[in-house]
Design an enzyme around this catalytic site. Structure first.
Site, short mmCIF file in Angstrom:
data_model
loop_
_atom_site.label_atom_id
_atom_site.label_comp_id
_atom_site.label_asym_id
_atom_site.label_seq_id
_atom_site.Cartn_x
_atom_site.Cartn_y
_atom_site.Cartn_z
CG ASN A 35 -35.94 31.54 41.88
OD1 ASN A 35 -35.67 32.00 43.01
ND2 ASN A 35 -37.11 31.03 41.70
N GLY A 43 -41.32 25.11 36.23
CA GLY A 43 -40.55 24.46 35.15
C GLY A 43 -39.34 23.64 35.59
CG ASP A 45 -35.77 25.97 40.27
OD1 ASP A 45 -35.26 25.03 41.09
OD2 ASP A 45 -35.93 27.11 40.80
CB THR A 130 -36.17 29.85 26.40
OG1 THR A 130 -35.93 28.58 26.73
CG2 THR A 130 -34.98 30.63 25.77
N GLY A 131 -38.43 29.65 29.15
CA GLY A 131 -39.60 29.21 29.67
C GLY A 131 -40.38 30.37 30.42
CB ILE A 132 -41.36 30.92 34.02
CG1 ILE A 132 -42.12 29.62 34.32
CG2 ILE A 132 -41.81 31.96 35.04
CD1 ILE A 132 -42.04 28.62 35.32
CE1 TYR A 133 -37.91 34.13 36.35
CE2 TYR A 133 -35.50 34.17 35.72
CZ TYR A 133 -36.73 34.03 36.72
OH TYR A 133 -36.50 34.21 37.99
N1 AR6 Z 1 -35.83 19.13 31.18
C1 AR6 Z 1 -35.63 20.02 30.26
N2 AR6 Z 1 -36.30 21.09 30.21
C2 AR6 Z 1 -37.21 21.42 30.88
C3 AR6 Z 1 -37.97 20.74 31.85
C4 AR6 Z 1 -37.03 19.41 32.18
N3 AR6 Z 1 -37.43 18.42 33.03
N4 AR6 Z 1 -39.06 21.25 32.56
C5 AR6 Z 1 -38.93 22.60 31.65
N5 AR6 Z 1 -38.13 22.70 30.86
P1 AR6 Z 1 -38.16 27.37 32.88
P2 AR6 Z 1 -36.70 30.08 33.05
C6 AR6 Z 1 -37.62 23.68 29.96
O1 AR6 Z 1 -39.50 28.19 32.87
O2 AR6 Z 1 -37.46 30.54 32.06
C7 AR6 Z 1 -38.82 28.71 37.79
O3 AR6 Z 1 -39.86 29.15 38.28
C8 AR6 Z 1 -38.64 24.59 29.58
O4 AR6 Z 1 -39.85 24.26 28.89
O5 AR6 Z 1 -37.91 26.12 33.55
O6 AR6 Z 1 -35.44 30.25 33.09
C9 AR6 Z 1 -37.56 29.24 38.43
O7 AR6 Z 1 -37.57 29.06 39.65
C10 AR6 Z 1 -38.13 25.66 29.03
O8 AR6 Z 1 -37.65 25.41 27.57
O9 AR6 Z 1 -36.96 28.51 33.14
C11 AR6 Z 1 -37.51 30.67 37.84
O10 AR6 Z 1 -38.29 31.57 38.81
C12 AR6 Z 1 -36.66 25.77 29.68
O11 AR6 Z 1 -36.58 24.31 30.32
C13 AR6 Z 1 -37.91 30.69 36.47
O12 AR6 Z 1 -38.91 29.64 36.70
C14 AR6 Z 1 -36.42 26.69 30.87
O13 AR6 Z 1 -37.96 27.13 31.43
C15 AR6 Z 1 -36.95 30.67 35.60
O14 AR6 Z 1 -37.60 30.59 34.17
#
Ligand code: AR6
Length: 183
Positions: A35, A43, A45, A130-133
């Site tokens: 972020n 997630g 991160d 595609t996760g939290i965002y």
């Molecule tokens: N390996 C691979 N993919 C993963 C893993 C992992 N260990 N863990 C989660 N995913 P997200 P965003 C997938 O939410 O949407 C954080 O708080 C997950 O299932 O991690 O870009 C940051 O600090 C999803 O498909 O990232 C930001 O504040 C993908 O990774 C915010 O979340 C991305 O999900 C960013 O949100």
């Protein structure tokens, strides 16, 4: 090549889809979905900072005061098997009318450009935003794959493989379909 991998040639290298925890992959660089504050989070991160240890956050704090959406910065990999972590900031999904697609493309483009500057051959990335965002993965996958292919096709690049490390079978299926439609 692992049995569970889907692959397609691109430029002098290849695009690979894998269902995997990105923190376990032995690649030159992993991309983190960070972020703007670079302060860590949930997630992927959270998983990268937990697995990589405190050195990654220490380096982030020392070198950067943040990173705009659509861009990326990099640090060492700490205790991860990867040598570098590229912290890319994707957009939060609102309604698709706020430049989300271009910001996502730009986050990947900057991340892959850093990987090439760092002379990486192999880079693994999660599906940014595609996760939290909340960015719909069906819309994100073609953008992500298009930027990865562009990076592999860039003249003189050191990149030879971009691995999409996907966390669910559904994401693998969506990316597989997008890979088949890539043209
Ligand atoms: N390996 C691979 N993919 C993963 C893993 C992992 N260990 N863990 C989660 N995913 P997200 P965003 C997938 O939410 O949407 C954080 O708080 C997950 O299932 O991690 O870009 C940051 O600090 C999803 O498909 O990232 C930001 O504040 C993908 O990774 C915010 O979340 C991305 O999900 C960013 O949100």
């Amino acid at each position: 090549m692992p049995d569970d991998a889907d692959q397609r040639e691109a430029g002098a290298g290849r695009l690979t889809l894998r269902r995997a925890d990105i923190t376990t992959l032995r690649v030159d660089a992993v991309v983190n979905a960070a972020n703007q504050s670079l302060a860590g989070g949930g997630g992927v991160d959270g998983a990268i900072h937990r697995a990589g240890g405190p050195a990654i956050m220490e380096e982030l704090k020392r070198r950067y005061s943040g990173c705009p959406t659509g861009s990326a910065v990099f640090t060492g990999g700490g205790r991860l098997p990867a040598r570098h972590v590229i912290h890319a900031v994707g957009p939060r999904w609102r309604d698709g009318e706020h430049g989300e697609a271009e910001l996502l493309a730009s986050a990947y483009r900057t991340a892959f450009a850093h990987a090439a500057e760092l002379a990486c051959a192999t880079v693994a990335t999660p599906s940014i935003s595609t996760g939290i965002y909340g960015f719909p993965v069906e819309l994100a996958a073609p953008i992500a794959l298009g930027e990865a292919r562009g990076a592999l096709e860039a003249e003189g690049t050191t990149l030879r493989e971009v691995v999409f490390a996907l966390f669910s079978e559904r994401d693998v299926a969506v990316f597989r379909e997008a890979l088949a439609s890539l043209g």
